[in-house]
Enzyme design. Sequence first.
Site, PDB file in Angstrom:
ATOM      1  N   CYS A   1      51.259  -4.696  -6.630  1.00 60.50           N
ATOM      2  CA  CYS A   1      50.506  -3.693  -7.401  1.00 60.50           C
ATOM      3  C   CYS A   1      50.749  -2.267  -6.895  1.00 60.50           C
ATOM      4  CB  CYS A   1      49.014  -4.011  -7.384  1.00 60.50           C
ATOM      5  SG  CYS A   1      48.646  -5.625  -8.083  1.00 60.50           S
TER       6      CYS A   1
ATOM      7  N   HIS B   1      44.993   2.357  -8.888  1.00 57.08           N
ATOM      8  CA  HIS B   1      45.349   1.040  -9.412  1.00 57.08           C
ATOM      9  C   HIS B   1      44.089   0.435 -10.018  1.00 57.08           C
ATOM     10  CE1 HIS B   1      46.769  -2.887  -9.970  1.00 57.08           C
ATOM     11  NE2 HIS B   1      46.155  -3.422  -8.935  1.00 57.08           N
TER      12      HIS B   1
ATOM     13  N   ASN C   1      43.790  -5.879 -14.782  1.00 55.50           N
ATOM     14  CA  ASN C   1      44.736  -5.480 -13.734  1.00 55.50           C
ATOM     15  C   ASN C   1      46.154  -5.785 -14.217  1.00 55.50           C
ATOM     16  OD1 ASN C   1      46.396  -5.393 -11.478  1.00 55.50           O
ATOM     17  ND2 ASN C   1      44.933  -6.406 -10.115  1.00 55.50           N
TER      18      ASN C   1
END
Length: 325
Positions: free
Chosen positions: A112, A251, A281
Amino acid sequence: MRAGIIGIGSYLPDNVVTNTELEKIVDTSNEWIVERTGILSRRTAEKHIGSSDLGAEAAKLAIKNANLKPEDIDMIISASSTPDHTFPATACIIQDKIKATNAAAFDIQAACTGFVYGLITAAQYIMTGLYKNILVVGSEVLSKMVDWQDRNTCVLFGDGAGAVVVSQVETGGVLSSVLGADGSGASLLELPAGGTREPASFETVENRRHYIKMNGNEVFKFAVKVFEDCTRQVVEKANLTLNDIDFIIPHQANVRIIDAALKRLNFPKDRVVINLDKYGNMSSASIPVAMHEALYSGKIEKGHKVVLVGFGAGLTWGAVLLEWS
Ligand code: COA
């Protein structure tokens, strides 16, 4: 030489999966997901779609918005956590799809944090003058890597792609950056099988080892800590204070991670770009998609100072301070 973003694009698959639909698949509820994560829905790609397909669409838009042609791209860096294959690189497949025939192409793997790692890597080639235009792509089809029997993970992730063109800029651009990793936490968030450690076998399939495994509580604590630490570090490195920052684009993992980190930073939520409610996500795609939306909604303007902060498997973390030019 200064490096900055001169074009940005994103692409999301059409199919929307709501929390209510997930109630039919696993033992969960809309209330639990909203309260514990802030996520209302996510997108999922069709069966035949790979990360490069979404990435190529985002890339085409980023190149168009940079007023360039695919042939002007010198390098493609793909940061997918869910690449089309172990090899060849997803960047090579994107290169062919968009016909960026003059581009070198390679993948990086920082989960990520991948987009932040990719952006900083691209900036180095620009700042040394070696290359002129570099495409950084974060594209994910996480829906094919989550275990749809595991309520701890399947409610969290979504599919999508974002891309930027990094080039030389006269003013602003990348003002500072921070990158970090702690491999001792590798097992906290992993996709265990399919590599050389646990090659694909009947047992790995039977034991569902080809899906994402996560220790949610530990990852949560790690995320809040590094979000705070590397935001502070990247701002200090540029000799600025948090008051000088117009927006943070973190993020998009869980709104409670964002809230907890903002509390520690004493930073107002109305100066934070959040879109995880719509998309969940999207790993390496989260930050560029959120940045694209913030730009085109007029939130981020020329001269704004923006911190991008990422964290994820590895464990990895990183932040970039950009002045929008
Ligand atoms: N629906 C309903 N209940 C769920 C659930 C779901 N989708 N997922 C987990 N639960 C249950 C757990 O099984 C547990 O039940 P138990 O107490 O009977 O064992 C209970 O909810 C509480 O679990 P817990 O892990 O303490 O919840 P939490 O508040 O910490 O939230 C996460 C779980 C996964 C949302 C949270 O830990 C998190 O966001 N972690 C970080 C994940 C992340 O961002 N990863 C990517 C980083 S890049």
